[in-house]
Design a protein around this motif. Structure first.
Motif, short mmCIF file in Angstrom:
data_model
loop_
_atom_site.label_atom_id
_atom_site.label_comp_id
_atom_site.label_asym_id
_atom_site.label_seq_id
_atom_site.Cartn_x
_atom_site.Cartn_y
_atom_site.Cartn_z
N ALA A 154 1.10 -1.28 -0.16
CA ALA A 154 -0.03 -0.13 0.22
C ALA A 154 1.08 1.50 -0.01
O ALA A 154 2.15 1.22 0.37
CB ALA A 154 -0.67 0.20 1.09
N TYR A 161 -5.13 6.11 -0.25
CA TYR A 161 -4.13 4.74 -0.32
C TYR A 161 -3.95 4.27 -1.65
O TYR A 161 -5.54 4.75 -1.80
CB TYR A 161 -5.18 3.79 0.59
CG TYR A 161 -4.31 4.08 2.20
CD1 TYR A 161 -4.05 2.99 2.81
CD2 TYR A 161 -4.99 4.66 2.72
CE1 TYR A 161 -3.00 3.42 3.68
CE2 TYR A 161 -5.10 4.90 3.86
CZ TYR A 161 -4.23 4.20 4.89
OH TYR A 161 -3.64 4.45 6.35
N TYR A 184 -8.11 5.53 -2.48
CA TYR A 184 -9.25 4.67 -1.98
C TYR A 184 -8.79 5.25 -0.04
O TYR A 184 -8.08 5.78 0.50
CB TYR A 184 -9.25 3.48 -1.08
CG TYR A 184 -9.71 2.78 -2.76
CD1 TYR A 184 -10.49 2.14 -3.23
CD2 TYR A 184 -8.96 2.37 -3.67
CE1 TYR A 184 -11.62 1.42 -3.45
CE2 TYR A 184 -9.08 1.60 -5.09
CZ TYR A 184 -10.50 1.33 -5.17
OH TYR A 184 -10.92 0.25 -6.18
N TYR A 186 -8.90 3.67 2.47
CA TYR A 186 -7.96 1.99 3.65
C TYR A 186 -8.03 1.27 2.26
O TYR A 186 -8.23 0.69 1.55
CB TYR A 186 -8.35 1.90 5.44
CG TYR A 186 -7.63 0.84 5.54
CD1 TYR A 186 -6.55 1.15 6.13
CD2 TYR A 186 -8.20 -0.33 5.06
CE1 TYR A 186 -5.99 -0.04 7.18
CE2 TYR A 186 -7.66 -1.40 5.91
CZ TYR A 186 -6.24 -1.19 6.86
OH TYR A 186 -6.05 -1.73 7.28
N LEU A 187 -6.81 0.25 2.74
CA LEU A 187 -5.92 -0.54 1.87
C LEU A 187 -5.30 -1.59 2.49
O LEU A 187 -4.36 -1.04 4.09
CB LEU A 187 -5.35 0.02 0.37
CG LEU A 187 -6.37 0.40 -0.78
CD1 LEU A 187 -5.11 0.49 -1.72
CD2 LEU A 187 -6.70 -0.22 -1.37
N ALA A 202 -10.11 -2.71 1.07
CA ALA A 202 -10.34 -1.07 0.32
C ALA A 202 -11.82 -0.87 1.04
O ALA A 202 -12.97 -1.30 1.31
CB ALA A 202 -10.30 -1.12 -0.75
N HIS A 204 -14.38 2.36 1.06
CA HIS A 204 -14.55 3.40 0.06
C HIS A 204 -16.04 4.38 0.10
O HIS A 204 -17.04 3.21 0.61
CB HIS A 204 -14.74 3.06 -1.30
CG HIS A 204 -14.96 3.57 -2.26
ND1 HIS A 204 -14.22 5.35 -2.67
CD2 HIS A 204 -15.70 3.90 -3.29
CE1 HIS A 204 -15.09 5.56 -3.32
NE2 HIS A 204 -15.80 5.31 -4.13
N ASN A 215 -7.58 -3.65 -9.29
CA ASN A 215 -8.22 -2.17 -9.19
C ASN A 215 -10.70 -2.80 -9.82
O ASN A 215 -11.11 -2.37 -9.70
CB ASN A 215 -8.46 -0.86 -9.83
CG ASN A 215 -8.94 -0.52 -8.41
OD1 ASN A 215 -8.58 -0.26 -7.49
ND2 ASN A 215 -9.18 0.84 -8.94
#
Length: 257
Positions: A154, A161, A184, A186-187, A202, A204, A215
């Motif tokens: 990441a 992210y 994002y 968070y990843l 992830a 979103h 993705n």
């Protein structure tokens, strides 16, 4: 002369009797035949109908929580091992037991068994739910290092992210250097056997889902949380919740168990 004839005649008679008796003694006796008993072939054990496989990608038995206790359900959702444990993990290898100094214990480290905990005591159970081993520190060996270097990691840019491949990443200002450009909240890259195609948790719009390194959305963004644990590595499943309290497992096609 007469006596000699009588004697000779007596000897001939005696000889005839002896020959006749010997002939009778060597006569073969009838051989008794005993009927052959059919040898039954050992029949293969019948498969347990409760351990049915609907999805080959996920385990036969899946940990499930009910009334704050864990048990195991089959792929149809039926409890096969009743909820009674504080902790229950997937049926998988335990490298500490596989490398135990006690050779008799090593078999309990195979994937035929699962680790559970009840009343602060850890056990290994079989697929019938029987406790076959209680953990002892003296039985634990050292795990051999099987760490795989992650191909991707990441990367945070401007609070968002993304994903990069460190071996190819050069210029943070060039969007072409990113595997997934930061977008994002968070990843987290899940640990798994295929480092070239990992599953990525992830976040979103305040919802969690799962994407791949291209993705592509694998699990839609509809969960309040997805645990970042070993569920993907051990069971090819994700532990998810929609209300933040009740967690359950889903497979890579978002099917709940």
């Amino acid at each position: 002369m007469m006596n000699m004839k009588k004697t000779f005649g007596f000897l001939l008679t005696l000889l005839s009797i002896l020959i006749f008796s010997q002939a009778k003694s060597v006569k073969k006796l009838p051989v008794k035949t005993t009927p052959k008993t059919a040898v039954k072939k050992a029949s293969a054990p019948k498969p347990n109908p409760d351990l049915v496989r609907i999805n080959e990608e996920v385990p036969v038995l899946i940990p499930q929580k009910k009334d704050d206790q864990f048990g195991y359900i089959n792929q149809k959702g039926k409890f096969i091992i009743q909820p009674q444990y504080h902790i229950a993990v997937f049926f998988a290898e335990d490298c500490n037991l596989l490398n135990s100094p006690n050779e008799k214990i090593r078999k309990f480290g195979t994937k035929e068994y699962a680790t559970v905990e009840k009343d602060m005591i850890s056990y290994r159970i079989n697929q019938a739910g029987k406790r076959v081993y209680q953990y002892k520190n003296s039985d634990l060996g050292k795990c051999k290092s099987e760490y795989k270097q992650q191909q991707y990691q990441a990367y945070i840019l401007n609070g968002f992210y993304g994903i990069i491949e460190p071996a190819k990443f050069v210029n943070a200002a060039d969007y072409r250097d990113y595997q997934i450009y930061p977008q994002y909240q968070y990843l987290h890259i899940m640990e798994g056997d295929d480092v070239s195609n990992p599953m990525i948790v992830a976040s979103h719009n305040d919802k969690f889902g799962v994407i791949d390194v291209n993705n592509k959305v694998i699990i839609p963004f509809e969960y309040s949380n997805i645990k970042r644990n070993f569920s993907w590595k051990l069971g090819k499943m994700f532990e998810v919740t929609k209300d933040g309290k009740n967690y359950y497992y889903i497979d890579s096609k978002n099917k709940a168990y």
